[in-house]
Design an enzyme around this catalytic site. Structure first.
Site, PDB file in Angstrom:
ATOM      1  N   HIS A  45       0.830  -1.205   0.000  1.00  0.00           N
ATOM      2  CA  HIS A  45       0.000   0.000   0.000  1.00  0.00           C
ATOM      3  C   HIS A  45       0.863   1.253   0.000  1.00  0.00           C
ATOM      4  CE1 HIS A  45       0.976  -0.645   4.255  1.00  0.00           C
ATOM      5  NE2 HIS A  45       0.873   0.682   4.384  1.00  0.00           N
ATOM      6  N   THR A  93       0.730   4.759   1.691  1.00  0.00           N
ATOM      7  CA  THR A  93       0.023   5.487   2.733  1.00  0.00           C
ATOM      8  C   THR A  93      -0.323   6.878   2.205  1.00  0.00           C
ATOM      9  OG1 THR A  93       1.186   4.267   4.468  1.00  0.00           O
ATOM     10  CG2 THR A  93       0.126   6.339   5.109  1.00  0.00           C
ATOM     11  N   HIS A 102       5.605   6.461  -0.803  1.00  0.00           N
ATOM     12  CA  HIS A 102       6.385   5.227  -0.784  1.00  0.00           C
ATOM     13  C   HIS A 102       5.480   4.034  -0.489  1.00  0.00           C
ATOM     14  CE1 HIS A 102       6.007   5.917   3.517  1.00  0.00           C
ATOM     15  NE2 HIS A 102       6.299   4.629   3.675  1.00  0.00           N
ATOM     16  N   TYR A 131       8.921  -4.280   7.060  1.00  0.00           N
ATOM     17  CA  TYR A 131       8.952  -3.558   8.324  1.00  0.00           C
ATOM     18  C   TYR A 131       9.945  -4.274   9.228  1.00  0.00           C
ATOM     19  CZ  TYR A 131       4.396  -1.340   7.181  1.00  0.00           C
ATOM     20  OH  TYR A 131       3.372  -0.630   6.614  1.00  0.00           O
ATOM     21  N   SER A 152       6.128   0.536   1.496  1.00  0.00           N
ATOM     22  CA  SER A 152       7.061  -0.279   2.265  1.00  0.00           C
ATOM     23  C   SER A 152       7.037  -1.718   1.766  1.00  0.00           C
ATOM     24  CB  SER A 152       6.712  -0.230   3.752  1.00  0.00           C
ATOM     25  OG  SER A 152       6.984   1.054   4.268  1.00  0.00           O
TER      26      SER A 152
END
Length: 189
Positions: free
Chosen positions: A50, A52, A127, A132, A129
């Protein structure tokens, strides 16, 4: 245009809400494959690809849902272009695809900022990701190299953003408490 109520029972919950932009089906499949390869080597929680748009922002659920629906109304699918694969200084941006800050990408973020009353403390960094993690600089370098090895043309990828999603995203590094509240399918351009 269609709305898909994913988890309306959560709509009364107060918490940290985020709006995500989701890539088209083919791009989603490719990015998920890359993310899976990185997780298999470096660990980390599983999450959906995704971009954000805003978040997290603390709101009551009904307020977040109303703002999301109002902001989505009439929006069209829009293009996104990967600029490079990069690393950041936070758990949430350890390895990511940096996207071109085109007028469409930045404009959608600004549109949602206005609807949600979101005041950014830092400039918007478009961006997606890929991983994480709390990495050392050496681990980030290894993960970056691995991402490029797993998909050597990822930094030239372009795709359409065709859905927006409202999530409740409590500060939980396992991501087990994250829940999709609603999804909005964008009109064809």
């Amino acid at each position: 245009m269609s709305e898909d109520k994913v988890n309306s029972k959560r709509s009364d919950e107060e918490g940290a809400y985020a709006v995500w932009a989701t890539p088209s089906k083919d791009a989603l499949k490719r990015i998920k494959k890359l993310m899976s390869g990185l997780r298999s080597k470096f660990g980390g929680p599983k999450f959906d690809p995704h971009l954000t748009v805003i978040g997290p922002i603390n709101l009551k659920g009904k307020d977040a849902l109303d703002k999301f629906r109002a902001a989505c109304h009439g929006l069209k699918a829009y293009p996104a272009q990967v600029k490079d694969v990069s690393t950041g200084d936070s758990f949430w941006q350890s390895v990511f695809l940096r996207l071109d800050a085109t007028p469409q990408v930045v404009g959608i973020s600004e549109h949602f900022d206005a609807h949600f009353g979101y005041d950014r403390s830092t400039p918007y960094l478009p961006h997606m990701s890929l991983l994480y993690a709390d990495f050392t600089d050496e681990e980030k370098h290894e993960a970056l190299a691995e991402a490029k090895k797993l998909d050597d043309t990822i930094d030239t990828m372009s795709f359409a953003i065709d859905r927006l999603e409202l999530y409740i995203t409590p500060s939980d590094k396992t991501l087990k408490s994250w829940v999709k509240v609603e999804e909005y399918v964008l009109c064809a351009p």
